[in-house]
Scaffold this active site. Structure first.
Site, short mmCIF file in Angstrom:
data_model
loop_
_atom_site.label_atom_id
_atom_site.label_comp_id
_atom_site.label_asym_id
_atom_site.label_seq_id
_atom_site.Cartn_x
_atom_site.Cartn_y
_atom_site.Cartn_z
N ALA A 37 -13.57 -14.67 0.65
CA ALA A 37 -13.34 -15.69 1.68
C ALA A 37 -12.26 -16.67 1.27
CB ALA A 37 -14.65 -16.43 1.95
N GLU A 41 -3.14 1.66 2.70
CA GLU A 41 -2.93 0.51 3.58
C GLU A 41 -1.95 0.87 4.71
OE1 GLU A 41 -4.60 -2.55 3.49
OE2 GLU A 41 -5.76 -1.18 2.27
N ALA A 86 -37.86 -56.11 41.64
CA ALA A 86 -36.51 -55.54 41.72
C ALA A 86 -35.46 -56.61 41.43
CB ALA A 86 -36.28 -54.94 43.10
N LYS A 119 -9.48 -19.45 7.88
CA LYS A 119 -9.94 -18.37 8.76
C LYS A 119 -11.46 -18.25 8.81
CE LYS A 119 -8.29 -13.96 8.55
NZ LYS A 119 -8.31 -12.54 8.11
N ARG A 152 -2.19 -14.98 9.98
CA ARG A 152 -1.97 -14.46 11.33
C ARG A 152 -2.64 -15.30 12.41
NH1 ARG A 152 -3.54 -8.52 9.19
NH2 ARG A 152 -4.46 -9.84 7.58
N GLN A 154 -10.80 -18.77 -6.40
CA GLN A 154 -9.56 -17.98 -6.55
C GLN A 154 -8.43 -18.92 -6.12
OE1 GLN A 154 -8.92 -14.91 -3.63
NE2 GLN A 154 -7.46 -13.78 -4.90
N GLY A 192 -8.86 -16.14 1.54
CA GLY A 192 -7.56 -15.97 2.21
C GLY A 192 -7.26 -17.07 3.20
C1 UD1 Z 1 -8.25 -5.45 4.19
C2 UD1 Z 1 -8.12 -4.10 3.48
C3 UD1 Z 1 -7.89 -3.01 4.53
C4 UD1 Z 1 -9.03 -3.03 5.53
C5 UD1 Z 1 -9.21 -4.42 6.13
C6 UD1 Z 1 -10.47 -4.45 6.96
C7 UD1 Z 1 -7.05 -4.58 1.33
C8 UD1 Z 1 -5.81 -4.50 0.52
N1 UD1 Z 1 -6.98 -4.12 2.58
O1 UD1 Z 1 -7.01 -5.71 4.83
O2 UD1 Z 1 -7.84 -1.73 3.91
O3 UD1 Z 1 -8.78 -2.07 6.55
O4 UD1 Z 1 -9.33 -5.41 5.10
O5 UD1 Z 1 -10.64 -5.66 7.63
O6 UD1 Z 1 -8.06 -5.02 0.81
N2 UD1 Z 1 -9.09 -12.48 0.62
C9 UD1 Z 1 -9.37 -13.21 -0.53
N3 UD1 Z 1 -8.39 -13.40 -1.44
C10 UD1 Z 1 -7.14 -12.88 -1.29
C11 UD1 Z 1 -6.86 -12.12 -0.13
C12 UD1 Z 1 -7.87 -11.93 0.80
O7 UD1 Z 1 -10.49 -13.69 -0.71
O8 UD1 Z 1 -6.30 -13.09 -2.17
C13 UD1 Z 1 -10.16 -12.30 1.62
C14 UD1 Z 1 -9.77 -12.82 2.97
O9 UD1 Z 1 -10.18 -14.17 3.13
C15 UD1 Z 1 -10.54 -11.91 3.91
C16 UD1 Z 1 -10.67 -10.61 3.13
O10 UD1 Z 1 -10.40 -10.93 1.78
O11 UD1 Z 1 -11.81 -12.42 4.20
C17 UD1 Z 1 -9.70 -9.53 3.60
O12 UD1 Z 1 -8.37 -10.02 3.46
P1 UD1 Z 1 -7.24 -9.76 4.56
O13 UD1 Z 1 -5.98 -10.36 4.07
O14 UD1 Z 1 -7.72 -10.10 5.89
O15 UD1 Z 1 -7.11 -8.14 4.41
P2 UD1 Z 1 -6.65 -7.13 5.53
O16 UD1 Z 1 -5.18 -7.18 5.66
O17 UD1 Z 1 -7.45 -7.31 6.75
CA CA Z 2 -8.79 -8.88 7.53
#
Ligand code: UD1
Ligand code: CA
Length: 476
Positions: free
Chosen positions: A12, A165, A434, A25, A18, A77, A14
Site C-alpha cells: 500500500a 508485465e 404561544a 490511492k 494514474r 517503504q 504506491g
Molecule cells: C501490478 C503487477 C501486475 C498486475 C497488477 C494487478 C507488478 C510489477 N505488476 O501492476 O502484474 O497485473 O498489479 O493489479 O507487480 N506498491 C507498493 N510499493 C511500490 C509500488 C507499488 O507498495 O513501490 C503497491 C501499490 O500501492 C499497489 C500495489 O503495490 O497497491 C500494486 O502496484 P501498482 O503500481 O498499482 O502495480 P500495477 O501496475 O497495477
Molecule cells: Ca494496480
C-alpha cells in the site's frame, strides 16, 4: 483451513500516479470505505491483525492514521521502487525486528479491494496441496490490457512459467488472456531467497515482484496459478473511472444482498448503500436514497426518496418522508420523520414520536409519542413523553460561550413560536402560551406566559383611513 504459519503483507505504499489526485490511492473510497480498509477487513478474517504487515510509503503518516485502528503492523517503504522492493522492506523488517518469520506469506494489493476471504483461503489451500513455492491468483477479464499476464506451461496445468508485465509483452503474447491479480501466496523462505536478486532492468525501472515467478521456476520450484471465481473481485483500481466501476459493483452487491433478505428497493441502481448497512425485511426503500456507514434500519419501514441516513439506528415501522437527513441519530419504533427533518448527532427520538417539516434536532432526547411537527430547533434538550412542541419553537441552548440544557417534563404543551432560553426546566403537564420567551423555570401544571400584553384600540384603523379622505376630496 488452518492458517497457522501464515502471515499477510499488504502492498500500500504506491502513489497512484494514474489517479492524478493528492489523496494516496489506497485512501480513495469505494463502497463508502477506503480501498485499504476493504483489504485489511478481508485479511483479518484469515489471520489476526498482529500477523498483517501493511507496507506504507507515499503519505505514510496519513495512511497509517487512517487504518491504525485496525491493529495491523506497518512496514515503511520510504522510497517506492516497485512491488519487489516493497517485499524487500518486509524481509528487512523481519531481519531487523527479530520477529519470527512465518512459513507462508500471502501478498495482497492495497488497490485490489474486492478480494473475498473465501478466495484468499482457496489460494492458501491450493498452495499447501501443491506444495508450491508461489501461488498466483489470476482471472480472465474481457479486456486484459494493462495487467501483467500469467503464462502457464499448458492450458490445463496449474503450473506457471512466468509473469510478463504489459509493457514487456512480445507481439505474440499481447492477446494472452490470463491476468495477474497482484495477489499471491509464497513460501516465505523461497520468496526471501530471490528478492535480493531482482533487477530494475525493465520498462518502469522498478523491482518487479512478478519476476520472482520465473526465478523460482528456473530453480525447479513449483509456481502455480488459481483462477478467481469472479473477475470483479480481482479488478485493480488504477484510475478514478476504474474505482467508480468497483464502487458500482460493490453497491450492486449490497442492494442484491438486502433484496435477498426481504427488503424492497425501487430502482436500486439510484441508491447509494454502504456495504455494512443492515435493513430488516419488508422495509421499502424508494429511489435516490443514501444509507451510509453503520446504519441499521428495522422491519416494515419506508424510506422515501432523497433521504440520507448516516451511522443511524432506526427501529421498526418508521416512516422517513422525503428528504430527511440523519447523522448518528437513534429513532424508536413507529416514529414519523419529515419531510425534510434534520436529525444531527445524538438525537434520540422515542417510539411513535414525530419530527416534522424543517425541524432540526441535536443532542436531544424526545420521549414516546412526543411531537415537533413544524419548523423547530431542538438542541441540548431532554423532552419527556406526550409533549407537544408547537410550530416555530426554539431552544436557545447557546449563550455564545457555553451550551445549556432545556428539560421539558411529560405532557407539556409548548405553544407555537416560543423561545425557551436554557438552562431551563418546564415541569410535567405545564403549558407555555404561544409566542412566549421563557427564561425562568416553570413548575408542573402551571401556565407560563412570557409576552407583552395585547393592546386593542377600537376604531383606530378606520380613523386612520378617514384622516386621508380630505386629501382625496380636495382633488375631486
Ligand atoms: C501490478 C503487477 C501486475 C498486475 C497488477 C494487478 C507488478 C510489477 N505488476 O501492476 O502484474 O497485473 O498489479 O493489479 O507487480 N506498491 C507498493 N510499493 C511500490 C509500488 C507499488 O507498495 O513501490 C503497491 C501499490 O500501492 C499497489 C500495489 O503495490 O497497491 C500494486 O502496484 P501498482 O503500481 O498499482 O502495480 P500495477 O501496475 O497495477
Ligand atoms: Ca494496480
Amino acid at each position: 483451513m488452518n492458517t497457522a504459519g501464515f502471515a499477510i503483507a499488504i502492498m500500500a505504499a504506491g502513489k497512484g500516479t494514474r489517479l492524478k489526485s493528492k489523496r494516496p490511492k489506497v485512501l480513495h473510497e469505494v463502497g463508502g470505505r477506503a480501498l485499504l480498509l476493504h483489504v485489511i477487513a478481508a485479511a483479518k478474517t484469515i489471520v489476526p491483525a498482529s500477523q498483517i504487515y501493511c507496507i506504507i510509503g507515499h503519505e505514510s503518516d496519513r495512511v497509517r492514521d487512517a487504518v491504525a485502528h485496525t491493529g495491523v503492523k506497518f512496514v515503511l517503504q520510504a522510497e517506492q521502487r516497485g512491488t519487489g522492493h516493497a517485499l524487500q522492506m518486509v524481509k528487512a523488517h523481519f531481519t531487523l525486528s527479530g520477529e519470527p518469520i512465518p512459513e507462508n506469506l500471502v501478498v495482497l494489493s492495497g488497490d485490489v479491494p474486492l478480494i473475498r476471504p473465501e478466495t484468499i483461503r482457496a489460494i492458501c489451500t491450493l498452495h499447501r496441496e501443491e506444495k508450491a513455492a508461489m501461488t498466483i491468483l489470476t482471472a480472465v477479464p474481457t479486456n486484459p490490457t494493462g495487467y501483467g499476464r500469467v503464462l502457464r506451461t499448458n492450458a490445463d496445468a496449474p503450473d506457471v512459467t512466468t509473469i510478463v508485465e504489459q509493457k514487456s509483452l512480445l507481439p505474440h503474447q499481447l492477446d494472452a488472456p490470463e491476468i495477474n491479480s497482484g495477489i499471491y501466496c509464497f513460501r516465505t523462505a523461497a520468496l526471501f531467497s530471490k528478492l535480493d536478486l531482482l533487477s530494475t532492468n525493465n520498462a518502469h525501472g522498478e523491482f518487479y515482484l512478478t519476476d520472482v515467478a520465473a526465478m523460482l521456476v528456473e530453480d525447479s520450484q513449483r509456481v502455480v496459478a488459481i483462477q478467481a471465481e469472479s473477475v470483479d473481485e480481482v479488478l485493480g483500481a488504477n484510475t478514478i473511472a476504474e474505482m467508480m466501476h468497483l464502487d458500482a459493483a460493490l453497491r450492486a452487491a449490497t442492494t442484491r444482498r438486502l433484496m435477498s433478505e426481504g427488503v424492497t428497493i425501487f430502482r436500486p441502481e439510484t441508491c447509494v448503500i454502504d456495504a455494512e448497512v443492515q435493513v430488516g425485511p419488508d422495509t421499502i426503500i424508494e429511489p435516490f436514497v443514501q444509507l451510509l456507514g453503520a446504519t441499521r434500519i428495522g422491519s416494515d419501514c419506508r424510506v422515501r426518496s432523497y433521504s440520507v441516513v448516516q451511522d443511524s439506528h432506526i427501529g421498526d415501522r418508521v416512516l422517513l418522508r422525503n428528504g430527511c437527513i440523519l447523522d448518528r441519530a437513534i429513532v424508536g419504533d413507529d416514529a414519523l420523520l419529515g419531510p425534510y427533518a434534520h436529525l444531527r448527532p445524538e438525537s434520540h427520538i422515542g417510539p411513535a414520536a414525530h419530527i416534522g417539516n424543517f425541524c432540526e434536532t441535536k443532542n436531544v432526547t424526545l420521549g414516546a409519542g412526543s411531537k415537533a411537527n413544524h419548523l423547530t430547533y431542538l438542541g441540548d434538550a431532554v423532552i419527556g413523553a406526550g409533549v407537544n412542541v408547537g410550530a416555530g419553537v426554539i431552544t436557545c441552548n447557546y449563550d455564545g460561550t457555553h451550551k445549556h440544557t432545556t428539560t421539558i417534563g411529560d405532557g407539556v404543551f409548548v405553544g407555537s413560536d416560543s423561545t425557551l432560553v436554557a438552562p431551563l426546566t418546564v415541569g410535567n403537564g405545564a403549558y407555555i402560551a404561544a409566542g412566549s420567551c421563557i427564561t425562568d423555570d416553570v413548575e408542573p401544571e402551571a401556565l407560563a406566559l412570557g409576552r407583552a400584553r395585547q393592546v386593542v384600540k377600537p376604531g383606530w384603523a378606520a380613523a386612520k383611513r378617514a384622516d386621508r379622505t380630505p386629501v382625496k376630496a380636495n382633488r375631486d
